[in-house]
Design a protein around this motif. Structure first.
Motif, short mmCIF file in Angstrom:
data_model
loop_
_atom_site.label_atom_id
_atom_site.label_comp_id
_atom_site.label_asym_id
_atom_site.label_seq_id
_atom_site.Cartn_x
_atom_site.Cartn_y
_atom_site.Cartn_z
N HIS A 144 0.81 -1.21 0.00
CA HIS A 144 0.00 0.00 0.00
C HIS A 144 0.85 1.27 0.00
N ILE A 145 2.00 1.22 0.66
CA ILE A 145 2.87 2.40 0.72
C ILE A 145 3.74 2.53 -0.52
N PHE A 146 4.27 1.39 -1.02
CA PHE A 146 5.32 1.47 -2.03
C PHE A 146 4.94 1.00 -3.43
N THR A 147 3.81 0.30 -3.61
CA THR A 147 3.50 -0.20 -4.96
C THR A 147 2.07 0.09 -5.39
N SER A 148 1.37 0.96 -4.69
CA SER A 148 -0.04 1.21 -5.02
C SER A 148 -0.29 2.61 -5.56
N GLY A 149 0.76 3.33 -5.94
CA GLY A 149 0.59 4.66 -6.49
C GLY A 149 0.27 5.73 -5.47
N THR A 150 0.59 5.47 -4.20
CA THR A 150 0.33 6.45 -3.14
C THR A 150 1.57 7.30 -2.90
N VAL A 151 2.61 6.70 -2.33
CA VAL A 151 3.88 7.39 -2.05
C VAL A 151 4.79 7.30 -3.28
N THR A 152 5.49 8.36 -3.61
CA THR A 152 6.49 8.32 -4.67
C THR A 152 7.89 8.30 -4.05
N GLY A 153 8.88 8.02 -4.88
CA GLY A 153 10.23 7.85 -4.35
C GLY A 153 10.46 6.39 -4.03
N ASP A 154 11.67 5.91 -4.23
CA ASP A 154 12.00 4.51 -4.04
C ASP A 154 12.17 4.20 -2.55
N SER A 155 12.45 2.92 -2.26
CA SER A 155 12.77 2.52 -0.88
C SER A 155 14.20 2.89 -0.51
N GLY A 156 14.97 3.38 -1.47
CA GLY A 156 16.31 3.91 -1.23
C GLY A 156 16.50 5.21 -1.98
N TRP A 157 17.24 6.15 -1.39
CA TRP A 157 17.50 7.44 -2.03
C TRP A 157 18.97 7.57 -2.37
#
Length: 326
Positions: A144-157
């Motif tokens: 829900h946070i990382f693959t559903s089009g809600t939050v942008t930006g990767d799990s690493g910066w």
């Protein structure tokens, strides 16, 4: 090219001078499973052997050198891999060291400073406060946070600086900045985590403005609260996130609740989560699983998920797999 980079790295580490107060560790995890995947709205399931359904397969090197006075120099080089096809990265677009690539300084008195590519504090909090950890395949929280089009930006910066405070009676804080470098703006984040016996909690703020690629990324702002309590017979988890897409003017409220129940050398796992947007389709996800530990490094798991998007047929998936850490 990837094999040459890895070989050169291994040779360099193996031939480096052996210092009495230095250490280098090679480590990793391989996760393979077989199962069936049907995404919401799909007409058929896909059977397959998959890498990384419960934990993204990865490998890496980390080390430290004692500089004296309680100060250490540290480094990390970590990459993802797809064990099912023998390829590096989570996809063909990943850089070789996409998980972490950094150097830094660490001190019990002054905290830790890391510079390079760092795992985000939002990702660490998300995986730490749900029973399925960092499972992109089955954790409702991660999905829900990382693959559903809600939050942008990767799990690493990339191009980032991460500072983490020392531990003050169970509390640690962090500040995190990724330089914009002409890619739309910089990313910023801050977090606070408290752990005291069976009780744990974390609050995370994150703002993404850096595009980070050829395809423009929406600007998003996230506030997320996390909590867990271990009663011994059951550990309960809860998460709430409020996400604002500043580009599209859409808000998302994300709710997650789960349990982990120890049963001998195994654990029963269950989690429910939902996304409630101000516009667009809502999402509800249920996941249950059984995780059995053969040893400290090897476990077997069976997991199933029902994933529903508004006005679409339900997605249904299951996997049986094995993880080995080295």
């Amino acid at each position: 090219m990837d094999k040459k980079i890895l070989l050169a790295t291994v040779i360099a580490l193996a031939t480096a001078p052996a210092l009495a107060q230095s250490s280098v560790t090679a480590f990793g995890l391989i996760d393979m499973s077989v199962g069936s995947t049907k995404t919401p709205g799909a007409t058929a399931s896909v059977l397959g052997a998959d890498s990384g359904k419960m934990t993204t397969s990865h490998f890496g090197f980390r080390g430290n050198e004692d500089l004296g006075g309680g100060l250490s120099a540290i480094f990390q080089l970590e990459g993802f891999l797809r064990a099912d096809v023998g390829a590096s990265g989570r996809s063909n677009t990943d850089n070789f060291w996409a998980r972490n690539a950094l150097v830094g300084l660490a001190s019990k008195e002054w905290g830790t400073l890391k510079v390079g590519r760092n795992t985000t504090t939002l990702f660490v909090a998300t995986l730490s406060f749900n029973p399925f950890g960092d499972s992109f395949g089955y954790s409702p929280s991660i999905r829900h946070i990382f693959t559903s089009g809600t939050v942008t930006g990767d799990s690493g910066w990339s191009d980032s600086v991460l500072y983490t405070t020392p531990n003050f009676s169970g509390f640690t804080g962090s500040v995190f900045v990724a330089a914009g470098e002409g890619q739309g703006g910089r990313n910023v984040a801050a977090s606070g985590t408290y752990v005291s016996g069976p009780l744990a909690g974390a609050l995370v703020y994150q703002q993404v403005k850096k595009d980070g690629g050829a395809t423009p990324v929406d600007d998003t702002t996230v506030w997320m609260g996390n909590g867990s309590y271990d009663f011994g017979v059951v550990k309960v988890f809860g998460q709430y996130a409020q996400v604002t897409n500043d580009t599209k003017n859409v808000d998302y409220k994300i709710y997650e609740a789960g349990v982990s129940i120890p049963v001998g050398a195994a654990k029963l796992l269950a989690q429910y989560g939902q996304i409630s947007p101000t516009s667009g389709a809502g999402r509800k996800t249920w996941t249950v699983g059984y995780d059995y530990w053969l040893s400290k490094r090897t476990d077997l798991y069976a997991v199933a998920m029902i994933d529903r998007l508004s006005n679409l047929s339900a997605g249904e998936s299951f996997s049986v797999g094995m993880r080995h850490r080295f």
